[in-house]
Design an enzyme around this catalytic site. Structure first.
Site, PDB file in Angstrom:
ATOM      1  CB  THR A   8      26.803 -26.924  -1.097  1.00 44.64           C
ATOM      2  OG1 THR A   8      27.702 -26.904  -1.912  1.00 44.64           O
ATOM      3  CG2 THR A   8      25.854 -28.083  -0.987  1.00 44.64           C
ATOM      4  CE  LYS A  40      27.488 -27.005  -5.116  1.00 43.73           C
ATOM      5  NZ  LYS A  40      26.940 -25.881  -4.976  1.00 43.73           N
ATOM      6  N   GLY A  52      26.527 -36.417  -1.028  1.00 44.48           N
ATOM      7  CA  GLY A  52      26.493 -35.234  -1.290  1.00 44.48           C
ATOM      8  C   GLY A  52      27.300 -34.501  -0.156  1.00 44.48           C
ATOM      9  CB  SER A 131      24.327 -21.542   2.195  1.00 43.57           C
ATOM     10  OG  SER A 131      24.299 -21.848   0.854  1.00 43.57           O
TER      11      SER A 131
END
Length: 179
Positions: A8, A40, A52, A131
């Site tokens: 994500t 997501k 999200g 990330s």
């Protein structure tokens, strides 16, 4: 060493009365792509709230469901729902172990909710998690300096930049918008 699920990049951008939230679709386990088209971002509360999530998949879904319940309980007030979720997250022994972050936005505000009890309303018109979040956030801040792009265009372009840098982010972008 145990493999970690990684996934994500989610970004929220506000501009001219519109909020756009976008996320990539990649889920990885260790160095393997397990899924390329994960969704997501969700719309809740009669499509008036975007949510999200980033982090461990099961943890993120657990928190998403809890947040959705709080939003319903507090009639769409995302601030109150976020405070109540953060309280539960910190106090409940099982919830405390969950590793995820939530971004939520309605027509008026954007919030980041963390397991440490933090609820952050960003100073700028962009915020990102996951990330590749820092890459997308930096790109969005640069794009926000231009008056030429919409919130949706900024979110999408910022995620595309993050996908070109972060190995845990792909270019399978899901975009939702509230205006």
């Amino acid at each position: 060493m145990q493999d970690k699920w990684r996934s994500t990049t989610v970004i929220s951008v506000r501009r001219n009365g519109t909020v756009a939230m976008a996320a990539d679709g990649q889920v990885t386990l260790g160095n393997t792509i397990m899924k390329a088209h994960a969704r997501k971002i969700r719309r809740i509360h009669d499509d008036s709230v975007l949510v999200g999530f980033a982090g461990a998949t099961a943890d993120a879904f657990t928190l998403f469901e809890r947040f959705e319940g709080k939003v319903k309980e507090y009639s769409g007030d995302i601030t109150r729902a976020a405070v109540e979720l953060a309280k539960d997250w910190r106090m409940d022994r099982a919830l405390r172990r969950l590793e995820a972050l939530i971004l939520t936005a309605d027509r008026n505000k954007t919030l980041l909710i963390s397991g440490t009890g933090d609820i952050v309303e960003p100073d700028s018109d962009a915020i990102a998690i996951g990330s590749g979040g820092n890459f997308a956030y930096a790109a969005a801040l640069a794009f926000l300096q231009s008056d030429q792009l919409t919130a949706a265009e900024i979110a999408e372009r910022s995620l595309a930049i993050a996908a070109g840098i972060c190995i845990y982010t792909n270019a399978e972008i899901v975009l939702e918008e509230l205006s």
